[in-house]
Design a protein around this motif. Structure first.
Motif, mmCIF file in Angstrom:
data_model
loop_
_atom_site.group_PDB
_atom_site.id
_atom_site.type_symbol
_atom_site.label_atom_id
_atom_site.label_comp_id
_atom_site.label_asym_id
_atom_site.label_seq_id
_atom_site.Cartn_x
_atom_site.Cartn_y
_atom_site.Cartn_z
ATOM 1 N N MET A 83 -1.241 1.210 115.982
ATOM 2 C CA MET A 83 -2.573 1.184 115.378
ATOM 3 C C MET A 83 -3.587 0.814 116.450
ATOM 4 N N ASN A 84 -4.487 1.744 116.728
ATOM 5 C CA ASN A 84 -5.538 1.535 117.719
ATOM 6 C C ASN A 84 -6.901 1.541 117.050
ATOM 7 N N SER A 85 -7.886 1.050 117.767
ATOM 8 C CA SER A 85 -9.267 1.038 117.264
ATOM 9 C C SER A 85 -9.327 0.463 115.854
ATOM 10 N N LEU A 86 -8.691 -0.655 115.665
ATOM 11 C CA LEU A 86 -8.609 -1.248 114.328
ATOM 12 C C LEU A 86 -9.962 -1.699 113.828
ATOM 13 N N LYS A 87 -10.148 -1.570 112.525
ATOM 14 C CA LYS A 87 -11.399 -1.910 111.861
ATOM 15 C C LYS A 87 -11.131 -3.001 110.829
ATOM 16 N N PRO A 88 -12.142 -3.774 110.479
ATOM 17 C CA PRO A 88 -11.939 -4.795 109.439
ATOM 18 C C PRO A 88 -11.389 -4.206 108.139
ATOM 19 N N GLU A 89 -11.762 -2.972 107.826
ATOM 20 C CA GLU A 89 -11.266 -2.356 106.596
ATOM 21 C C GLU A 89 -9.796 -1.974 106.665
ATOM 22 N N ASP A 90 -9.185 -2.124 107.830
ATOM 23 C CA ASP A 90 -7.734 -1.921 107.942
ATOM 24 C C ASP A 90 -6.956 -3.166 107.510
ATOM 25 N N THR A 91 -7.669 -4.249 107.253
ATOM 26 C CA THR A 91 -7.018 -5.484 106.821
ATOM 27 C C THR A 91 -6.289 -5.266 105.500
ATOM 28 N N ALA A 92 -5.004 -5.577 105.496
ATOM 29 C CA ALA A 92 -4.190 -5.351 104.306
ATOM 30 C C ALA A 92 -2.767 -5.838 104.571
ATOM 31 N N VAL A 93 -1.978 -5.864 103.517
ATOM 32 C CA VAL A 93 -0.533 -6.014 103.672
ATOM 33 C C VAL A 93 0.043 -4.611 103.828
ATOM 34 N N TYR A 94 0.796 -4.419 104.878
ATOM 35 C CA TYR A 94 1.390 -3.121 105.161
ATOM 36 C C TYR A 94 2.862 -3.142 104.770
ATOM 37 N N TYR A 95 3.220 -2.177 103.939
ATOM 38 C CA TYR A 95 4.593 -2.072 103.451
ATOM 39 C C TYR A 95 5.267 -0.841 104.038
ATOM 40 N N CYS A 96 6.452 -1.027 104.540
ATOM 41 C CA CYS A 96 7.283 0.113 104.889
ATOM 42 C C CYS A 96 7.817 0.706 103.587
ATOM 43 N N HIS A 97 7.772 2.012 103.462
ATOM 44 C CA HIS A 97 8.124 2.668 102.209
ATOM 45 C C HIS A 97 8.965 3.903 102.503
ATOM 46 N N ALA A 98 10.104 3.998 101.862
ATOM 47 C CA ALA A 98 10.997 5.140 102.057
ATOM 48 C C ALA A 98 11.182 5.895 100.753
#
Length: 118
Positions: A83-98
């Motif tokens: 993840m590059n050029s991150l923005k405040p709106e990228d703030t979140a819990v990120y879940y790996c999903h299969a």
């Protein structure tokens, strides 16, 4: 059963970079697609990106296209998210999903927090 274990994440300033990884174990041959879904505070789950387990084709949400890159290492049963050029709106819990063939249809990791400060 498929087990998904995420690592990485944390706190970064806007414009910075972070990376995540997700190691899959168990019935990995049943995986059709694997990727990341995020949930910001007070919001619904949002698709971020995915990659096909066999062919490697990728999909990205419009909001992250050009900034995030998903990749996979099938020998390690692991996917990566740069993840590059991150923005405040990228703030979140990120879940790996299969998404898997057959029941139960999908599996989730435990989630990892990404916080982007302005």
């Amino acid at each position: 059963q498929v087990q998904l274990v995420e690592s990485g994440g944390g706190l970064v300033q806007a414009g910075g970079s972070l990376s995540l990884s997700c190691a899959a174990s168990g019935r990995t041959r049943s995986i059709r697609d694997i990727g990341w879904i995020r949930q910001a505070p007070g919001k619904e789950h949002e698709f971020v990106t995915s990659i096909s387990w066999s062919g490697g084709s990728t999909n990205y949400a419009t909001s992250v296209k050009g900034r995030f890159t998903i990749s996979r290492d099938n020998a390690k049963n692991t996917i990566y998210l740069q993840m590059n050029s991150l923005k405040p709106e990228d703030t979140a819990v990120y879940y790996c999903h299969a998404i898997v063939f057959g029941d139960p249809g999908d599996f989730w990791g435990q989630g990892t927090q990404i916080t982007v400060s302005s």
